[in-house]
Design an enzyme around this catalytic site. Sequence first.
Site: not given
Length: 506
Positions: A262, A316
């Site tokens: 990530e 999100e």
Amino acid sequence: MAPPSRLGHAVAVLSLLLLLRTPYAAAIGVNYGTKGDNLPPPATVASFLANRTRIDRVKLFDTNPDIVRAFAGTGITVMVTAGNGDIPKIAIKDGAAAWVAANIAPYYPATDISLVAVGNEIMDTADQALITGLVPAMRALRAALVAAGFRRIRVSTPHSLGILGVTQPPSASRFRDGYDRLVFAPMLEFHRKTRSPFIVNAYPYFGYNGDTVAYALARPNPGVLDPGTGITYTSMFEAQLDSVFSAMKKLGFEDVEIAVGETGWPTKAMDGQAGVGVAEAAEYNRYLIGEASSGSGTPLMPKRTFEMYIFALFNENLKPGPVAERNFGLFQPDLTPVYDVGLMKDAVKAAPAPAPVAATKSAKAAPPKAGNAAATEHDSEAASPGETKAANGSSNGPTASTDPALAPSGDDGASSSGGSTSPDPSEGESTDGKKTPEEEEGDEATTTTPTVDGDSPETEGDHAEEDDGKTKPRGGASEASNNLVLSVSSMLTIALSLALLTDSQR
């Protein structure tokens, strides 16, 4: 003066075409999380990524069957996750076999599952049962995959930079005391034997402050000197990777591949936070894509190409925590880019990102400060409720243990490389990473018997895997990319042939 030859023109055309291809020579991965109530269906997402973007791999935070199934036949490789809570079960042979039967066998090889991540940032949980069970779980899961005939699927686990006890300067970096020999040495031995990557989640975003925006975004800046090597780092991301490399080298495992599970930059954070916006996110991710494809590596790892997964595919809106947690996305729910970083195959692009805001006076006046990690003004952006995500990772590590051998060191210094921790995983459990296929499997099949713990012999990585009578696709470039290479090759062959013929006639 004689006119330039057509051969010279052909060579110029070749150079131009190669330049046009270069940014996409390396794999571009993305984290696909689903904590939103406005996201498109998995099948729509898979089709979009395969047909309209240059993204050729995704990393999932679980084994959601609808998502895993959606990527079948797309040419996109998929990394799946065994949740933290699964670790006690899969550390046992029968439990690992059952997990593989339920979560891998129904989808593979139709879906090109490249790697299984065992948990997410386990070393930061302070759960000694999970920590001590992590490597046994990785070994048992690998053995179960081999026994099922899925030798090409690798096993790893992602880490935050909180695994480092010393992070500055990069050359002095080392793993946390107690865990270096008990956890990381056997884990790295496992990675070496199975040719799987050591995965880290590296976020300059969680290590910058108002004085170090340019350093975090790899803009021109005075840099941070490592007195141990004489290297001046002008990229916090490269310094973070070299810190991990140094820690691995101290244990004798500098040959193990590093993957970035990530990394990313948000488009929105707290009001007034310097260095956060659409322009900065686009700037950082353009840099990442260039870094992944350039093959230049880092100062301590020259000429390495790193497999990276950008965080994240979507904003999100249901994620908890600070504003930034919900605003790392590359694409809107309608699949239009939030900003353009050259990932689209077609002409559909986002509006150009505005120019980055000029650096503050303090950023202009002072070079990056080695001792500063996260600025107080955005500490809350680096953590979600119930978590501590300090920029140097020091508070992420396990709490003191009654077992002296597992007690972490107390010397977690602030990082000149801007130690980082990742945003909350979209599914709360895991991330993972994957090597390039050339490093993964050779072309000669070799019959070997895996050891009890699942670590195959050194030659294991040289297998060419065939499951169910079908040769597995080699992960990496998509079909469209392969077609582009063939087209370019054909054009160049014709152009060079004509040029040579014409020159010979002259």
